[in-house]
Design a protein around this motif. Structure first.
Motif, mmCIF file in Angstrom:
data_model
loop_
_atom_site.group_PDB
_atom_site.id
_atom_site.type_symbol
_atom_site.label_atom_id
_atom_site.label_comp_id
_atom_site.label_asym_id
_atom_site.label_seq_id
_atom_site.Cartn_x
_atom_site.Cartn_y
_atom_site.Cartn_z
ATOM 1 N N GLY A 1 19.282 -9.546 10.401
ATOM 2 C CA GLY A 1 18.364 -8.657 9.881
ATOM 3 C C GLY A 1 18.761 -8.000 8.555
ATOM 4 N N ILE A 2 19.523 -8.624 7.902
ATOM 5 C CA ILE A 2 20.190 -8.062 6.847
ATOM 6 C C ILE A 2 19.088 -8.070 5.688
ATOM 7 C CG2 ILE A 2 21.868 -8.322 4.800
ATOM 8 C CD1 ILE A 2 24.038 -9.200 6.977
ATOM 9 N N GLU A 3 18.626 -9.266 5.677
ATOM 10 C CA GLU A 3 17.644 -9.580 4.561
ATOM 11 C C GLU A 3 16.202 -8.663 4.572
ATOM 12 O OE1 GLU A 3 17.222 -12.908 7.627
ATOM 13 O OE2 GLU A 3 18.659 -11.616 6.602
ATOM 14 N N GLN A 4 16.037 -8.408 6.103
ATOM 15 C CA GLN A 4 14.638 -7.519 6.105
ATOM 16 C C GLN A 4 15.095 -6.250 5.908
ATOM 17 O OE1 GLN A 4 16.034 -9.880 8.189
ATOM 18 N NE2 GLN A 4 14.607 -10.799 9.863
ATOM 19 N N ALA A 5 16.115 -5.792 6.103
ATOM 20 C CA ALA A 5 16.508 -4.349 5.831
ATOM 21 C C ALA A 5 16.551 -4.074 4.273
ATOM 22 C CB ALA A 5 17.885 -3.951 6.478
ATOM 23 N N ALA A 6 17.026 -4.826 3.528
ATOM 24 C CA ALA A 6 17.201 -4.882 2.132
ATOM 25 C C ALA A 6 15.710 -4.908 1.644
ATOM 26 C CB ALA A 6 17.980 -6.023 1.719
ATOM 27 N N LEU A 7 14.942 -5.867 1.751
ATOM 28 C CA LEU A 7 13.676 -6.081 1.401
ATOM 29 C C LEU A 7 12.749 -4.677 1.741
ATOM 30 C CD1 LEU A 7 12.189 -7.882 -0.835
ATOM 31 C CD2 LEU A 7 14.451 -8.558 -0.072
ATOM 32 N N GLY A 8 13.024 -4.235 2.952
ATOM 33 C CA GLY A 8 12.347 -3.019 3.318
ATOM 34 C C GLY A 8 12.604 -2.100 2.643
ATOM 35 N N ALA A 9 13.776 -1.617 2.380
ATOM 36 C CA ALA A 9 14.351 -0.680 1.434
ATOM 37 C C ALA A 9 13.770 -0.676 0.004
ATOM 38 C CB ALA A 9 15.812 -0.867 1.355
ATOM 39 N N LEU A 10 13.660 -2.001 -0.674
ATOM 40 C CA LEU A 10 13.094 -2.127 -1.771
ATOM 41 C C LEU A 10 11.631 -1.844 -1.788
ATOM 42 C CD1 LEU A 10 13.560 -3.068 -4.641
ATOM 43 C CD2 LEU A 10 13.144 -5.283 -4.053
ATOM 44 N N LEU A 11 10.866 -2.419 -1.175
ATOM 45 C CA LEU A 11 9.497 -2.027 -0.879
ATOM 46 C C LEU A 11 9.141 -0.483 -0.754
ATOM 47 C CD1 LEU A 11 8.330 -5.073 1.282
ATOM 48 C CD2 LEU A 11 8.291 -4.752 -1.210
ATOM 49 N N ALA A 12 9.949 0.211 0.110
ATOM 50 C CA ALA A 12 9.876 1.384 0.366
ATOM 51 C C ALA A 12 10.162 2.270 -1.067
ATOM 52 C CB ALA A 12 10.483 2.136 1.188
ATOM 53 N N HIS A 13 11.082 1.786 -1.620
ATOM 54 C CA HIS A 13 11.485 2.510 -2.853
ATOM 55 C C HIS A 13 10.291 2.229 -4.030
ATOM 56 C CE1 HIS A 13 13.568 3.464 -6.614
ATOM 57 N NE2 HIS A 13 13.441 2.300 -7.201
ATOM 58 N N ALA A 14 9.598 1.082 -4.090
ATOM 59 C CA ALA A 14 8.705 0.609 -4.919
ATOM 60 C C ALA A 14 7.370 1.815 -4.817
ATOM 61 C CB ALA A 14 8.246 -0.718 -4.849
ATOM 62 N N ARG A 15 7.196 1.719 -3.427
ATOM 63 C CA ARG A 15 5.977 2.510 -3.234
ATOM 64 C C ARG A 15 6.205 4.257 -3.445
ATOM 65 N NH1 ARG A 15 3.673 2.740 2.707
ATOM 66 N NH2 ARG A 15 5.459 4.146 3.388
ATOM 67 N N THR A 16 7.641 4.525 -3.413
ATOM 68 C CA THR A 16 7.800 5.923 -3.687
ATOM 69 C C THR A 16 7.929 6.318 -5.222
ATOM 70 O OG1 THR A 16 9.329 6.265 -1.727
ATOM 71 C CG2 THR A 16 9.637 7.653 -3.460
ATOM 72 N N ALA A 17 8.274 5.102 -5.842
ATOM 73 C CA ALA A 17 7.947 5.174 -7.324
ATOM 74 C C ALA A 17 6.657 4.783 -7.857
ATOM 75 C CB ALA A 17 9.089 4.070 -7.974
ATOM 76 N N GLY A 18 5.793 4.937 -7.098
ATOM 77 C CA GLY A 18 4.184 4.864 -7.724
ATOM 78 C C GLY A 18 3.720 3.438 -7.786
ATOM 79 N N ALA A 19 4.441 2.436 -7.394
ATOM 80 C CA ALA A 19 3.868 0.939 -7.233
ATOM 81 C C ALA A 19 2.757 0.759 -6.564
ATOM 82 C CB ALA A 19 4.909 -0.021 -7.373
ATOM 83 N N THR A 20 1.626 0.093 -6.678
ATOM 84 C CA THR A 20 0.677 -0.273 -5.754
ATOM 85 C C THR A 20 0.572 -1.528 -5.215
ATOM 86 O OG1 THR A 20 -0.786 -0.928 -7.746
ATOM 87 C CG2 THR A 20 -0.791 1.398 -6.839
ATOM 88 N N ALA A 21 1.785 -2.376 -5.647
ATOM 89 C CA ALA A 21 1.741 -3.631 -4.961
ATOM 90 C C ALA A 21 3.115 -4.245 -5.493
ATOM 91 C CB ALA A 21 0.616 -4.487 -5.459
ATOM 92 N N ALA A 22 3.504 -5.404 -4.599
ATOM 93 C CA ALA A 22 4.883 -5.994 -5.095
ATOM 94 C C ALA A 22 4.559 -7.542 -5.045
ATOM 95 C CB ALA A 22 5.946 -5.733 -3.839
ATOM 96 N N TRP A 23 4.809 -8.128 -5.869
ATOM 97 C CA TRP A 23 4.680 -9.586 -6.094
ATOM 98 C C TRP A 23 6.017 -10.481 -6.049
ATOM 99 C CZ3 TRP A 23 -0.446 -10.747 -7.241
ATOM 100 C CH2 TRP A 23 -1.573 -9.525 -7.409
ATOM 101 N N ALA A 24 5.877 -11.632 -5.631
ATOM 102 C CA ALA A 24 6.992 -12.517 -5.231
ATOM 103 C C ALA A 24 6.520 -14.016 -5.144
ATOM 104 C CB ALA A 24 7.541 -12.114 -3.821
ATOM 105 N N SER A 25 7.604 -14.944 -5.188
ATOM 106 C CA SER A 25 7.113 -16.369 -5.444
ATOM 107 C C SER A 25 8.489 -17.072 -4.637
ATOM 108 C CB SER A 25 7.210 -17.014 -6.753
ATOM 109 O OG SER A 25 6.096 -16.287 -7.404
ATOM 110 N N TYR A 26 8.087 -18.268 -4.171
ATOM 111 C CA TYR A 26 9.049 -19.126 -3.384
ATOM 112 C C TYR A 26 8.837 -20.450 -4.019
ATOM 113 C CZ TYR A 26 10.501 -22.870 0.020
ATOM 114 O OH TYR A 26 10.908 -23.959 0.484
#
Length: 618
Positions: free
Chosen positions: A540-565
């Protein structure tokens, strides 16, 4: 036969094994140079067409003398590690101009390695006639200042790795001075010059200096004097072949292909004798003519283990007697605590190696296998060709040379995490025991007490973060390799986030186990890459880390997050990582690249068994 039938590109994947067999033959350098010249005629893009993961390495070659002879051995040595070569050769004596001209191929963005092949003529050709030691001192000092200035310019402007080398001093050059005092003065000056070159590698992470002195000791004459005079080949083919091998070791590290595990046999590999036949008292490790050689080999294996190489045993023996010898034999250098896995049974060794890799949660290509049996080496080479095989024989005095010959564990820089790696893997035994006793996975994870810290990377973290990008292949969403300078540049950019992911649990501190790279853009947050060490999968380490980043992005005012594989041969397990966190697939390329978007409305929760501490720079 492959060359005559035109199948070198199609059959490129079998070349590492074929070339590996040549690499330690009686005429290894000549043989590799010959087959390398044949392979060099094949377009590297054709090889990649047949083998998409065989990305060509672009190498520029420049120097003072004639260097065409380097192409063959360099092509062969890279092919031994599954890397096609795209060589760009400079003009004769163009090294200075190539380093000064930022539009030269050395500075091209797709150049991986820039080789500047130095020789003694760089300095001595500029001496007056007649000359004294004072003239040599002046020339040597000026040349070192020039090279230093050019190196600094390259590091500032180029993105590749610059490769220099020390300069051998020839007896014909030294003996032009008839008094011993002058010869000693010149030898001192020469060594100081070479020391200055080596220090450039310490000062600049993207500079590597190949020390030719130990290679000369192995290869014999530095050059063929006739070729040096008539064709300006100032370094001989034998020495250039060994130089090419060192460059290939560097290329393997740059490409993230450093091996991680040394698996050794026991009978006639770690000790003299057959445990099952001779018994614990009949095997020899010291006090006998041959036993001393085995003890010396064990000391070298232990030395490798102290630097982060994981050690394991794979032996056809009974488990209990093996464990007793490892623990109790008075002459053993290696003890049970030195190994992360000890496998002793009568099953085929290729299957046992697969089990060891699975137990360590590593790819099978992370393993190096050393055995004295031609049969076992052949079985492993054919059954698991991804494993590097070190073929020992009945002469134990040569075990060390053969183990170290190919630099399988070479890395750009050793980190503290490397030194702690074996202990961390041994702690996994406790985790496996906990997993075996837990009724469910949820119960196991809850009892594990996983704690995750996500924070901005600091200067001391940079070598480890770079290493994660270079060595992580399975949980690596885009497989972008970053040298320390690349990480540092991202840290210096106000638009980028570079995050270190640390974890610990009831069994100990795992240290930095992952990294997240992201960029603030006009349309939201762009996640460039997410990486996680295979040691800590499924917690669950990766889920926790990405969840924290997405929460930070929303708090900072971002309206979307983009990623690629971006798919590779080894990261298919994480293809669905982003969708599992609520990302929507918005595009799919013909090459399998997937683009995702997260609207940041419903964020993925932190797994209930994880305690998270996340801090972000403003």
């Amino acid at each position: 036969m492959l060359h005559r039938s035109g199948r070198l590109a199609a059959e490129f994947s079998v070349l590492p094994g074929l070339f590996g067999a040549l690499a330690h033959g009686p005429d290894a350098m000549a043989d590799l140079g010959r087959v390398g010249r044949l392979l060099a005629r094949v377009d590297p893009d054709e090889i990649r067409h047949h083998h998409p993961d065989a990305t060509p390495l672009t190498v520029t070659v420049s120097g003072h003398g004639t260097l065409d002879v380097l192409t063959g051995p360099l092509t062969a040595e890279l092919a031994r590690h599954g890397i096609p070569l795209r060589a760009v050769l400079g003009d004769h004596d163009s090294w200075r101009r190539d380093l000064q001209d930022t539009s030269s191929p050395l500075y091209a963005k797709d150049t991986d390695l820039s080789l500047i092949v130095l020789d003694s003529a760089h300095v001595l050709d500029e001496l007056p006639l007649p000359w004294r030691v004072s003239d040599a001192a002046e020339a040597i000092g000026a040349k070192l200042k020039l090279i230093t200035r050019l190196v600094e310019a390259y590091v500032a402007e180029a993105s590749g790795t610059l490769v220099l080398n020390t300069l051998p001093l020839l007896t014909t050059q030294l003996r032009q001075l008839v008094d011993h005092r002058s010869r000693t003065e010149l030898s001192v000056l020469w060594r100081e010059f070479n020391t200055g070159l080596l220090r450039l590698a310490l000062d600049h992470p993207r500079v590597h200096v190949v020390d030719l002195e130990p290679l000369v000791a192995e290869s014999g004459p530095v050059r063929d004097t006739r070729l040096a005079v008539y064709t300006k080949e100032h370094l001989g083919s034998e020495l250039l072949g060994r130089y090419a091998r060192e460059v290939a070791h560097l290329a393997r590290a740059v490409r993230g292909r450093t091996k991680k595990v040394l698996v050794v046999d026991l009978d006639n590999t770690l000790w003299d004798g057959i445990l099952g036949d001779d018994g614990p008292d009949g095997i020899a490790l010291s006090g006998t003519y041959r036993g001393e050689a085995f003890a010396a080999f064990q000391r070298v294996v232990k030395q490798l283990g102290s630097q982060g190489v994981l050690l394991a045993v794979c032996s056809k023996n009974d488990q209990e007697p093996v464990e007793r010898v490892l623990a109790d034999h008075p002459d053993m250098v290696l003890r049970p605590e030195d190994f992360v896995a000890v496998t002793a049974n009568w099953r085929p060794k290729d299957g046992n190696l697969r089990d060891i890799a699975a137990r360590l949660n590593l790819g099978i290509d992370s393993l190096v296998f050393a055995d004295d049996s031609p049969f076992e080496c052949g079985l492993v080479a054919s059954g698991v060709p991804e494993v590097a095989v070190v073929r020992l024989d009945e002469e134990p005095a040569l075990h060390i040379d053969r183990l170290l010959a190919d630099g399988w564990f070479d890395t750009r820089e050793l980190t503290e995490a490397d030194r702690q790696r074996a202990g961390q893997y041994r702690a996994d035994a406790g985790r496996r025991e906990l997993l075996d006793t837990a009724a469910t996975m949820e119960e196991y994870l809850q009892a594990l007490d996983v704690r995750v810290t996500v924070a901005a990377v600091t200067e001391p973290d940079i070598p480890r973060i770079s290493q994660i990008t270079l060595r992580t292949n399975q949980f690596n969403l885009t497989t972008r390799r970053l040298q320390p300078d690349d990480v540092r540049r991202l840290l210096d950019s106000p638009r980028h986030l570079v995050l270190a992911v640390r974890s610990q649990d009831r069994f100990g501190d795992n240290g930095v186990v992952g990294a997240v790279f992201a960029e603030c853009t006009d349309d939201g947050l762009r996640i460039d890459n997410v990486l996680l060490s295979c040691r800590v999968f499924a917690r669950g380490i990766e889920q926790a880390a990405l969840g924290a980043l997405l929460a930070h992005a929303r708090t900072a005012g971002a309206t979307a997050a983009w990623a690629s594989y971006r798919p590779t041969a080894k990261n298919h397990k994480v293809r669905d990582f982003y969708p599992s966190l609520g990302f929507e697939t918005v595009a799919e390329g013909a090459d399998g690249v997937l683009d995702f978007r997260h609207d940041l409305t419903q964020l993925p929760p932190v797994p209930p068994h994880v305690t998270l501490d996340a801090t972000f720079d403003s």
